[in-house]
Scaffold this motif. Structure first.
Motif, PDB file in Angstrom:
ATOM      1  N   ASP A  67       0.821  -1.220   0.000  1.00 43.78           N
ATOM      2  CA  ASP A  67       0.000   0.000   0.000  1.00 43.78           C
ATOM      3  C   ASP A  67       0.853   1.268   0.000  1.00 43.78           C
ATOM      4  N   GLU A  68       2.157   1.115  -0.250  1.00 42.80           N
ATOM      5  CA  GLU A  68       3.054   2.273  -0.324  1.00 42.80           C
ATOM      6  C   GLU A  68       3.833   2.232  -1.628  1.00 42.80           C
ATOM      7  N   GLU A  69       4.023   3.409  -2.209  1.00 42.08           N
ATOM      8  CA  GLU A  69       4.843   3.533  -3.410  1.00 42.08           C
ATOM      9  C   GLU A  69       5.833   4.670  -3.234  1.00 42.08           C
ATOM     10  N   ARG A  70       7.008   4.522  -3.818  1.00 40.65           N
ATOM     11  CA  ARG A  70       8.025   5.570  -3.823  1.00 40.65           C
ATOM     12  C   ARG A  70       8.633   5.657  -5.222  1.00 40.65           C
ATOM     13  N   GLN A  71       9.256   6.774  -5.521  1.00 42.70           N
ATOM     14  CA  GLN A  71      10.048   6.844  -6.735  1.00 42.70           C
ATOM     15  C   GLN A  71      11.333   6.058  -6.515  1.00 42.70           C
ATOM     16  N   ILE A  72      11.753   5.337  -7.540  1.00 42.59           N
ATOM     17  CA  ILE A  72      12.955   4.509  -7.401  1.00 42.59           C
ATOM     18  C   ILE A  72      14.144   5.347  -6.949  1.00 42.59           C
ATOM     19  N   LYS A  73      14.274   6.571  -7.452  1.00 39.62           N
ATOM     20  CA  LYS A  73      15.427   7.407  -7.100  1.00 39.62           C
ATOM     21  C   LYS A  73      15.470   7.737  -5.600  1.00 39.62           C
ATOM     22  N   GLU A  74      14.318   7.681  -4.929  1.00 40.16           N
ATOM     23  CA  GLU A  74      14.262   7.999  -3.500  1.00 40.16           C
ATOM     24  C   GLU A  74      14.752   6.849  -2.629  1.00 40.16           C
ATOM     25  N   VAL A  75      14.671   5.608  -3.145  1.00 45.25           N
ATOM     26  CA  VAL A  75      14.946   4.436  -2.303  1.00 45.25           C
ATOM     27  C   VAL A  75      16.052   3.542  -2.848  1.00 45.25           C
ATOM     28  N   ILE A  76      16.656   3.948  -3.955  1.00 44.69           N
ATOM     29  CA  ILE A  76      17.637   3.078  -4.607  1.00 44.69           C
ATOM     30  C   ILE A  76      18.854   2.831  -3.728  1.00 44.69           C
ATOM     31  N   ASN A  77      19.133   3.746  -2.816  1.00 42.51           N
ATOM     32  CA  ASN A  77      20.255   3.569  -1.884  1.00 42.51           C
ATOM     33  C   ASN A  77      19.725   3.419  -0.461  1.00 42.51           C
ATOM     34  N   GLY A  78      20.253   2.424   0.250  1.00 47.54           N
ATOM     35  CA  GLY A  78      19.915   2.257   1.668  1.00 47.54           C
ATOM     36  C   GLY A  78      18.774   1.318   1.948  1.00 47.54           C
ATOM     37  N   TYR A  79      18.132   0.793   0.904  1.00 46.25           N
ATOM     38  CA  TYR A  79      17.022  -0.139   1.103  1.00 46.25           C
ATOM     39  C   TYR A  79      17.276  -1.438   0.343  1.00 46.25           C
ATOM     40  N   THR A  80      16.559  -2.477   0.745  1.00 48.22           N
ATOM     41  CA  THR A  80      16.678  -3.790   0.110  1.00 48.22           C
ATOM     42  C   THR A  80      15.864  -3.821  -1.174  1.00 48.22           C
ATOM     43  N   TYR A  81      16.496  -4.297  -2.237  1.00 50.05           N
ATOM     44  CA  TYR A  81      15.868  -4.352  -3.547  1.00 50.05           C
ATOM     45  C   TYR A  81      15.321  -5.745  -3.833  1.00 50.05           C
ATOM     46  N   PHE A  82      14.138  -5.814  -4.468  1.00 49.01           N
ATOM     47  CA  PHE A  82      13.582  -7.111  -4.870  1.00 49.01           C
ATOM     48  C   PHE A  82      12.675  -6.941  -6.081  1.00 49.01           C
ATOM     49  N   GLU A  83      12.323  -8.063  -6.683  1.00 45.23           N
ATOM     50  CA  GLU A  83      11.499  -8.066  -7.888  1.00 45.23           C
ATOM     51  C   GLU A  83      10.357  -9.055  -7.719  1.00 45.23           C
ATOM     52  N   ASP A  84       9.383  -8.971  -8.619  1.00 47.51           N
ATOM     53  CA  ASP A  84       8.308  -9.967  -8.645  1.00 47.51           C
ATOM     54  C   ASP A  84       8.912 -11.366  -8.735  1.00 47.51           C
ATOM     55  N   GLY A  85       8.391 -12.279  -7.914  1.00 42.88           N
ATOM     56  CA  GLY A  85       8.868 -13.656  -7.923  1.00 42.88           C
ATOM     57  C   GLY A  85       9.925 -13.954  -6.885  1.00 42.88           C
ATOM     58  N   ASP A  86      10.476 -12.922  -6.235  1.00 44.74           N
ATOM     59  CA  ASP A  86      11.459 -13.146  -5.167  1.00 44.74           C
ATOM     60  C   ASP A  86      10.748 -13.601  -3.892  1.00 44.74           C
ATOM     61  N   VAL A  87      11.480 -14.336  -3.066  1.00 47.71           N
ATOM     62  CA  VAL A  87      10.979 -14.739  -1.751  1.00 47.71           C
ATOM     63  C   VAL A  87      11.624 -13.828  -0.716  1.00 47.71           C
ATOM     64  N   LEU A  88      10.808 -13.146   0.073  1.00 50.99           N
ATOM     65  CA  LEU A  88      11.300 -12.198   1.078  1.00 50.99           C
ATOM     66  C   LEU A  88      11.167 -12.822   2.462  1.00 50.99           C
ATOM     67  N   GLN A  89      12.234 -12.709   3.252  1.00 52.98           N
ATOM     68  CA  GLN A  89      12.212 -13.263   4.607  1.00 52.98           C
ATOM     69  C   GLN A  89      12.893 -12.292   5.563  1.00 52.98           C
ATOM     70  N   ALA A  90      12.233 -12.018   6.690  1.00 48.70           N
ATOM     71  CA  ALA A  90      12.841 -11.159   7.706  1.00 48.70           C
ATOM     72  C   ALA A  90      14.128 -11.793   8.202  1.00 48.70           C
ATOM     73  N   LYS A  91      15.156 -10.969   8.430  1.00 52.18           N
ATOM     74  CA  LYS A  91      16.437 -11.515   8.869  1.00 52.18           C
ATOM     75  C   LYS A  91      16.728 -11.241  10.351  1.00 52.18           C
ATOM     76  N   VAL A  92      15.938 -10.379  10.991  1.00 51.25           N
ATOM     77  CA  VAL A  92      16.235  -9.943  12.355  1.00 51.25           C
ATOM     78  C   VAL A  92      15.215 -10.517  13.324  1.00 51.25           C
ATOM     79  N   THR A  93      15.674 -10.770  14.574  1.00 54.60           N
ATOM     80  CA  THR A  93      14.769 -11.261  15.615  1.00 54.60           C
ATOM     81  C   THR A  93      13.855 -10.115  16.072  1.00 54.60           C
ATOM     82  N   PRO A  94      12.591 -10.359  16.442  1.00 57.64           N
ATOM     83  CA  PRO A  94      11.878 -11.640  16.470  1.00 57.64           C
ATOM     84  C   PRO A  94      11.112 -11.931  15.178  1.00 57.64           C
TER      85      PRO A  94
END
Length: 468
Positions: A67-94
Motif C-alpha cells: 500500500d506504499e509507493e516511492r520513486q525509485i530514485k528515492e529508495v535506490i540507496n539504503g534499502y533492500t531491492y527485490f522483484e516480482d517472484g522473489d521470496v522475502l524473509q525477515a532476517k532480524v529477531t523476532p
C-alpha cells in the motif's frame, strides 16, 4: 503424520538435520537454488518510475502489504531491492522466528524496495518460489538459523553464510509444484480456523470490557434513578453515587526502595505484576537498576501509573509490597486501601482512557505525560462501599468465565499453529507423500504417482558432492 503415507523408498541423506529423505530427491545447498540478496537489475533508465515500498511491519507470513509507493530514485540507496517472484524473509529477531516470509507479487512496475532487515532469495531454474517459500518455514531450518543468529538483544540476525550453506533435500519441479499446491490448500484451511478462533477471542474481550465498563459507570441495577454527573466523560451515573476528584482519594507517595523487595512491572495489558518478572516472562525488555533504594516502594492498595503510558493502560493496583520504577507515579489511598482495584477497572474503560489522554501533556502521542497535578484533577463516580464490593464480585465472576473461554480458544490457536508447522515440515522434507493428493472437491483423483518430467534441470541429477 496421520492420514498421509510416506514415500515408497528413502535414502540416508548423511545430513544430521535431514535424516532419511525420499530416494529420488536431491541434496542441494540453498545457494544453488536461490541467489541471496542479488544485485539490482539495470533499471537506471526508469529511475523516475514508481516502485512498491515495504517496511518491515508490512511483511508477514504469506502476506506482503503493498500500500506504499516511492520513486525509485528515492529508495535506490539504503534499502533492500527485490522483484516480482522473489521470496522475502525477515532476517532480524523476532520477525525471523515469527516466520515473516512471503513471495513478492504484484509489485509496482515489478520492482520493490524495503527494510534493510529483509533478506531476498531469488529462485533459479532449479526451484519454484512457491516451494522455497514453504521450505524456508520448516522447523529444522528455522531452529538451525535461530541458533546461529549473531548480534545483541533485538538486533540478532541470521548470517548469510548460514542460509547459503544450509543443505536441503528437494524433488523435481513438478513435485515441488504439487507440494506447494497441497500446502496452499491445507494451510489455508488451518489459517481460516485460526482466524475464526482469534475473532472469538476478540469478541470475548470486547464483551468482557463492555460488561466491566457498564458496571463501573452505571452499576448493576438498571432500574436505579440516574443523575447528570456534571463530568462529560461520565455522563449520567446512578443518583446515589458520589462524583469525586482522584486527588480526594489519593495522595502522591515517593517512599525510598528497600533491598530485598521485588521489582514489579507495570504493563498496559496486565496492570501491576505480583512478582519480579524474568526476561522471558516480561512482555518487553527489562532494564534494572542495581541499587534498589533508587526505586519507589509501593504497598498493597497503591495505584501506580507510568506517566508516558497511562493513557494506553500503563497503570494498575498494587497487590503485593514491592518496588517500581522511579519514573512512575505512586498514588496512595487516603483511607480505603481496597478502592484501587475498583478504580483500576474504571480507568481502563475507553472513555476514561481518553480522559487521561486529554489531561496528558506533550507534542505527540508518544511524548504525552500524565503528571500527578493533572491526574489528581480527573473526576470519577464512586458507588457506596458495599455496592462497590458487589460490583467487584460480579466482575470477578463474569471475567473469570470469559477468560476460561478465551484460554480455550487461545489453546486451540496454539494447537492449530503447531499442526500447520508440522504439516509444512513433513511435506517439504518428504516425510509424507502428497503426489497423489487432490482437493476433496475434485471430480477425479489421481491414482498414479506424479512422474519426474523429462525437462527436470540438471541440479536434480547430480550427487551431493557435486553440489558442494
Amino acid at each position: 503424520m496421520s492420514g498421509f503415507k510416506p514415500y515408497p523408498a528413502y535414502k540416508d541423506s548423511g545430513v544430521e538435520w535431514l535424516g532419511k529423505v525420499p530416494e529420488h530427491w536431491a541434496l542441494i545447498p540453498i545457494k544453488h537454488l536461490a541467489s541471496l540478496n542479488p544485485r539490482k537489475s539495470d533499471f537506471q533508465v526508469g529511475i523516475q518510475l514508481l516502485c512498491s515500498f515495504v517496511p518491515m511491519e508490512k511483511l508477514k507470513t504469506g502476506v506482503l502489504l503493498l500500500d506504499e509507493e516511492r520513486q525509485i530514485k528515492e529508495v535506490i540507496n539504503g534499502y533492500t531491492y527485490f522483484e516480482d517472484g522473489d521470496v522475502l524473509q525477515a532476517k532480524v529477531t523476532p520477525c525471523f522466528e515469527n516466520k515473516n516470509i512471503a513471495i513478492a507479487t504484484g509489485l509496482t512496475n515489478g520492482i520493490g524496495f524495503g527494510s534493510s532487515e529483509i533478506n531476498v532469495l531469488r529462485p533459479n531454474h532449479c526451484v519454484k518460489a512457491e516451494y522455497l517459500y514453504y521450505r524456508l518455514q520448516e522447523d529444522n531450518y528455522m531452529d538451525f538459523c535461530t541458533s546461529s543468529m549473531m548480534g545483541a538483544g533485538g538486533l540478532k540476525r541470521v548470517p548469510t553464510n548460514v542460509i547459503n550453506n544450509f543443505t536441503i533435500a528437494a524433488p523435481g519441479l513438478a513435485e515441488q509444484t504439487q507440494i506447494a499446491r497441497f500446502l496452499d490448500h491445507e494451510t489455508a484451511r488451518i489459517d481460516a480456523l485460526i482466524e475464526e478462533q482469534q475473532r472469538l477471542i476478540e469478541l470475548l474481550k470486547e464483551k468482557r470490557q463492555a460488561v466491566i465498563s457498564h458496571a463501573v459507570t452505571k452499576g448493576l441495577d438498571p432500574t436505579v434513578p440516574m443523575k447528570d454527573s456534571g463530568v462529560e466523560w461520565l455522563g449520567e451515573v446512578p443518583a446515589h453515587w458520589e462524583v469525586v476528584r482522584l486527588g480526594a482519594l489519593y495522595s502522591e507517595a515517593a517512599d525510598k526502595g528497600l533491598p530485598g523487595l521485588p521489582v514489579l512491572q507495570v504493563s498496559i495489558h496486565h496492570g501491576v505484576s505480583d512478582k519480579e518478572l524474568t526476561e522471558e516472562e516480561s512482555d518487553r525488555k527489562i532494564t534494572r537498576i542495581e541499587d534498589r533504594e533508587k526505586y519507589k516502594r509501593v504497598r498493597t492498595g497503591d495505584l501506580v501509573y507510568n506517566m508516558m503510558r497511562a493513557w494506553q493502560g500503563g497503570f494498575g493496583a498494587v497487590r503485593v509490597e514491592g518496588l517500581v520504577s522511579p519514573a512512575y507515579v505512586v498514588a496512595r489511598p487516603e483511607k480505603n486501601f481496597e478502592i484501587s482495584r475498583y478504580v483500576e477497572q474504571l480507568l481502563r474503560t475507553d472513555r476514561a482512557v481518553e480522559e487521561m489522554r486529554r489531561y496528558s501533556y506533550g507534542i505527540t502521542d508518544f511524548r504525552l505525560r500524565l503528571y500527578w497535578d493533572q491526574f489528581k484533577n480527573i473526576r470519577i463516580a464512586l458507588p457506596p462501599e458495599q455496592e462497590r464490593q458487589e460490583i467487584m464480585k460480579r466482575l470477578a465472576l463474569v471475567t473469570g468465565e470469559a477468560r476460561v473461554l478465551e484460554d480455550e480458544a487461545a489453546h486451540l490457536v496454539s494447537v492449530l499453529r503447531e499442526r500447520r508447522s508440522a504439516l509444512i515440515s513433513a511435506a517439504v522434507t518428504g516425510k509424507i507423500d502428497v503426489r497423489n493428493w487432490q482437493p476433496a472437491t475434485a471430480d477425479k483423483l489421481v491414482h498414479e504417482p506424479m512422474p519426474m518430467t523429462a525437462e527436470e534441470p540438471a541440479c536434480y541429477k547430480v550427487s551431493p558432492e557435486g553440489m558442494a
